[in-house]
Write a protein that holds these residues in place. Structure first.
Motif, PDB file in Angstrom:
ATOM      1  N   ARG A 160      35.682  45.235  35.831  1.00  0.00           N
ATOM      2  CA  ARG A 160      36.295  44.004  36.175  1.00  0.00           C
ATOM      3  C   ARG A 160      37.602  44.245  36.869  1.00  0.00           C
ATOM      4  O   ARG A 160      38.324  43.630  37.845  1.00  0.00           O
ATOM      5  CB  ARG A 160      36.373  43.299  35.135  1.00  0.00           C
ATOM      6  N   GLU A 161      38.238  45.390  36.032  1.00  0.00           N
ATOM      7  CA  GLU A 161      39.785  45.594  36.514  1.00  0.00           C
ATOM      8  C   GLU A 161      39.604  46.119  37.890  1.00  0.00           C
ATOM      9  O   GLU A 161      40.524  45.800  38.613  1.00  0.00           O
ATOM     10  CB  GLU A 161      40.415  46.702  35.703  1.00  0.00           C
ATOM     11  N   VAL A 162      38.686  47.163  38.429  1.00  0.00           N
ATOM     12  CA  VAL A 162      38.565  47.624  39.711  1.00  0.00           C
ATOM     13  C   VAL A 162      38.338  46.643  40.674  1.00  0.00           C
ATOM     14  O   VAL A 162      38.861  46.434  41.834  1.00  0.00           O
ATOM     15  CB  VAL A 162      37.704  48.942  39.727  1.00  0.00           C
ATOM     16  N   ALA A 163      37.319  45.904  40.227  1.00  0.00           N
ATOM     17  CA  ALA A 163      36.945  44.658  41.273  1.00  0.00           C
ATOM     18  C   ALA A 163      37.799  43.631  41.501  1.00  0.00           C
ATOM     19  O   ALA A 163      38.067  43.187  42.763  1.00  0.00           O
ATOM     20  CB  ALA A 163      35.662  43.992  40.869  1.00  0.00           C
ATOM     21  N   ALA A 164      38.800  43.406  40.540  1.00  0.00           N
ATOM     22  CA  ALA A 164      39.916  42.429  40.734  1.00  0.00           C
ATOM     23  C   ALA A 164      40.919  42.806  41.597  1.00  0.00           C
ATOM     24  O   ALA A 164      41.610  41.979  42.180  1.00  0.00           O
ATOM     25  CB  ALA A 164      40.099  41.682  39.235  1.00  0.00           C
ATOM     26  N   TYR A 190      41.786  51.023  45.267  1.00  0.00           N
ATOM     27  CA  TYR A 190      42.429  50.761  43.989  1.00  0.00           C
ATOM     28  C   TYR A 190      43.749  51.475  43.843  1.00  0.00           C
ATOM     29  O   TYR A 190      43.837  52.578  44.025  1.00  0.00           O
ATOM     30  CB  TYR A 190      41.520  50.844  42.586  1.00  0.00           C
ATOM     31  N   SER A 191      44.750  50.710  43.571  1.00  0.00           N
ATOM     32  CA  SER A 191      46.135  51.290  43.417  1.00  0.00           C
ATOM     33  C   SER A 191      46.724  50.929  41.901  1.00  0.00           C
ATOM     34  O   SER A 191      46.789  49.552  41.856  1.00  0.00           O
ATOM     35  CB  SER A 191      47.160  51.170  44.626  1.00  0.00           C
ATOM     36  N   ALA A 192      47.042  51.943  41.174  1.00  0.00           N
ATOM     37  CA  ALA A 192      47.471  51.475  39.779  1.00  0.00           C
ATOM     38  C   ALA A 192      48.671  50.552  40.176  1.00  0.00           C
ATOM     39  O   ALA A 192      49.100  49.569  39.175  1.00  0.00           O
ATOM     40  CB  ALA A 192      47.618  52.539  39.076  1.00  0.00           C
ATOM     41  N   ARG A 193      49.645  50.877  41.185  1.00  0.00           N
ATOM     42  CA  ARG A 193      50.901  50.278  41.247  1.00  0.00           C
ATOM     43  C   ARG A 193      50.728  48.699  41.515  1.00  0.00           C
ATOM     44  O   ARG A 193      51.170  47.833  41.268  1.00  0.00           O
ATOM     45  CB  ARG A 193      51.712  50.831  42.339  1.00  0.00           C
ATOM     46  N   ARG A 194      49.839  48.601  42.700  1.00  0.00           N
ATOM     47  CA  ARG A 194      49.433  47.105  43.089  1.00  0.00           C
ATOM     48  C   ARG A 194      48.856  46.469  42.077  1.00  0.00           C
ATOM     49  O   ARG A 194      48.794  45.334  41.857  1.00  0.00           O
ATOM     50  CB  ARG A 194      48.536  47.255  44.313  1.00  0.00           C
ATOM     51  N   ALA A 195      47.946  46.968  41.201  1.00  0.00           N
ATOM     52  CA  ALA A 195      47.342  46.412  40.213  1.00  0.00           C
ATOM     53  C   ALA A 195      47.950  45.760  39.308  1.00  0.00           C
ATOM     54  O   ALA A 195      47.988  44.749  38.645  1.00  0.00           O
ATOM     55  CB  ALA A 195      46.150  47.343  39.600  1.00  0.00           C
ATOM     56  N   GLN A 196      49.168  46.688  38.974  1.00  0.00           N
ATOM     57  CA  GLN A 196      50.077  46.112  37.873  1.00  0.00           C
ATOM     58  C   GLN A 196      50.881  45.130  38.411  1.00  0.00           C
ATOM     59  O   GLN A 196      51.197  44.031  37.726  1.00  0.00           O
ATOM     60  CB  GLN A 196      51.019  47.652  37.442  1.00  0.00           C
ATOM     61  N   GLU A 197      51.410  45.024  39.681  1.00  0.00           N
ATOM     62  CA  GLU A 197      52.192  44.120  40.360  1.00  0.00           C
ATOM     63  C   GLU A 197      51.190  42.717  40.132  1.00  0.00           C
ATOM     64  O   GLU A 197      51.950  41.657  40.065  1.00  0.00           O
ATOM     65  CB  GLU A 197      52.473  44.469  41.654  1.00  0.00           C
ATOM     66  N   ALA A 198      49.898  42.877  40.559  1.00  0.00           N
ATOM     67  CA  ALA A 198      49.078  41.803  40.627  1.00  0.00           C
ATOM     68  C   ALA A 198      48.946  40.947  39.267  1.00  0.00           C
ATOM     69  O   ALA A 198      49.086  40.003  39.034  1.00  0.00           O
ATOM     70  CB  ALA A 198      47.838  41.829  41.254  1.00  0.00           C
ATOM     71  N   ALA A 199      48.652  41.998  38.220  1.00  0.00           N
ATOM     72  CA  ALA A 199      48.639  41.445  36.878  1.00  0.00           C
ATOM     73  C   ALA A 199      49.678  40.902  36.433  1.00  0.00           C
ATOM     74  O   ALA A 199      49.818  39.927  35.675  1.00  0.00           O
ATOM     75  CB  ALA A 199      48.056  42.434  36.142  1.00  0.00           C
ATOM     76  N   ASP A 200      50.936  41.380  36.635  1.00  0.00           N
ATOM     77  CA  ASP A 200      52.265  40.860  36.228  1.00  0.00           C
ATOM     78  C   ASP A 200      52.377  39.545  36.784  1.00  0.00           C
ATOM     79  O   ASP A 200      52.927  38.498  36.285  1.00  0.00           O
ATOM     80  CB  ASP A 200      53.394  41.863  36.552  1.00  0.00           C
ATOM     81  N   ALA A 201      51.879  39.324  37.922  1.00  0.00           N
ATOM     82  CA  ALA A 201      52.268  38.214  38.928  1.00  0.00           C
ATOM     83  C   ALA A 201      51.430  36.890  38.312  1.00  0.00           C
ATOM     84  O   ALA A 201      51.512  35.621  37.879  1.00  0.00           O
ATOM     85  CB  ALA A 201      51.932  38.102  40.260  1.00  0.00           C
ATOM     86  N   GLU A 202      49.889  37.499  37.999  1.00  0.00           N
ATOM     87  CA  GLU A 202      48.988  36.592  37.136  1.00  0.00           C
ATOM     88  C   GLU A 202      49.583  35.746  35.938  1.00  0.00           C
ATOM     89  O   GLU A 202      49.399  34.845  35.416  1.00  0.00           O
ATOM     90  CB  GLU A 202      47.766  37.103  36.964  1.00  0.00           C
ATOM     91  N   LEU A 203      50.294  36.827  35.001  1.00  0.00           N
ATOM     92  CA  LEU A 203      50.808  36.436  33.838  1.00  0.00           C
ATOM     93  C   LEU A 203      51.888  35.703  34.041  1.00  0.00           C
ATOM     94  O   LEU A 203      52.026  34.752  33.083  1.00  0.00           O
ATOM     95  CB  LEU A 203      51.451  37.761  33.040  1.00  0.00           C
ATOM     96  N   SER A 204      52.713  35.886  34.864  1.00  0.00           N
ATOM     97  CA  SER A 204      53.916  34.871  35.078  1.00  0.00           C
ATOM     98  C   SER A 204      53.259  33.519  35.681  1.00  0.00           C
ATOM     99  O   SER A 204      53.983  32.477  35.200  1.00  0.00           O
ATOM    100  CB  SER A 204      54.704  35.547  36.058  1.00  0.00           C
ATOM    101  N   ALA A 205      52.344  33.387  36.584  1.00  0.00           N
ATOM    102  CA  ALA A 205      51.916  32.110  36.736  1.00  0.00           C
ATOM    103  C   ALA A 205      51.142  31.436  35.658  1.00  0.00           C
ATOM    104  O   ALA A 205      51.473  30.143  35.591  1.00  0.00           O
ATOM    105  CB  ALA A 205      50.933  32.318  37.999  1.00  0.00           C
TER     106      ALA A 205
END
Length: 283
Positions: A48-52, A104-119
């Motif tokens: 799920r992490e890689v696909a998302a 898949y990029s760890a940096r971009r994945a972290q930025e996207a996850a942080d944005a989802e949490l903030s929203a």
């Protein structure tokens, strides 16, 4: 060496360290089960992490966009594990004509996850009935010309900061124009912009570049450092760029005369010829 999965572990968000491990093991063509065993997570969490959090690198017009869910007709690697181009023999697409290219990029994945949490934390933390009642109270109070402080004082469970925040966010169609104090402020007086300080051509940037590359690289940077407010004392600093060696000379105040006196004392120690050789160019 694989770490055993902790027993009874509750689900939690992947950390940046774990995402770095996912990216590193994807580049090595590891399976989802191998990555999950390394992280102590379930294989479904890894897939799920890689696909998302995949993003497109080609075509260029879609660079940085999330990968679409439907990738039928694309490379088989994108429709099944690993669902990205990491670890492909045509790394970064060299010699590969397939589109899209997805990584898949760890940096971009972290930025996207942080944005989802903030929203997910934005919005009104109230029940629908409670939010409707408070919004009605705010709108009624503003219509009667009350301030946010007065509205908060007459509405239980509502603070003035919440009134400002909800109005500013535009909830229930409200705008800042309904706040009397905000629309009643007089325009602030602003000072005219300062004119650029004039200086001779000897102090221009073009004159500095004309000294040559060696002289520019060996230049000193001069500045003054102020102390606490109300204290007129200063420090005149001279930083040598190549060696990072710094001189600090005390000044009684920040006047031009004090700076000239400090430089003259330095010239007195080194001599006229020594000062010219040591300080070829001072910025």
């Amino acid at each position: 060496m694989s770490r055993p999965k902790p027993s009874g572990r509750s689900y939690g968000r992947l950390t940046r360290h774990e995402r770095n491990a996912v990216e590193r093991m994807l580049d090595r063509n590891r399976s989802a089960r191998e990555i999950a065993a390394e992280l102590g997570r379930s294989p479904s969490t890894v897939t799920r992490e890689v696909a998302a959090h995949r993003y497109v690198t080609a075509p260029r017009s879609r660079y940085g966009e999330p990968a679409p869910a439907d990738l039928s007709g694309a490379c088989p690697r994108l429709s099944a594990w690993p669902r990205c181009c990491n670890g492909c023999s045509h790394r970064r697409g060299y010699g590969c004509s397939r589109r899209p290219r997805v990584f898949y990029s760890a940096r971009r994945a972290q930025e996207a996850a942080d944005a989802e949490l903030s929203a997910s934390r934005s919005g009104i933390d109230e029940t629908e009935e409670g939010a409707a009642a408070k919004l009605a109270a705010i709108r009624d109070g503003l219509a009667r010309g009350l301030s946010p402080q007065q509205i908060a004082a007459t509405t239980p469970g509502l603070s003035a900061s919440t009134v400002y925040r909800w109005v500013d966010a535009g909830y229930d169609g409200m705008t800042n124009m309904e706040l009397r104090r905000k629309v009643g402020y007089r325009p602030r007086s602003r000072r005219a912009p300062k004119r650029a300080t004039s200086h001779s051509s000897r102090r221009s940037h073009a004159s500095f570049l004309a000294l040559g590359e060696d002289a520019c690289a060996a230049a000193w940077e001069m500045d003054t450092v102020e102390g606490s407010r109300g204290d007129s004392a200063r420090l005149l600093t001279l930083l040598h760029r190549p060696s990072r060696f710094q001189l600090a000379l005390p000044l009684p105040d920040g006047t031009c005369a004090s700076v000239l006196a400090a430089l003259s004392s330095l010239r007195g120690v080194l001599g006229e010829d020594g000062a010219r050789r040591a300080f070829g160019a001072v910025l």
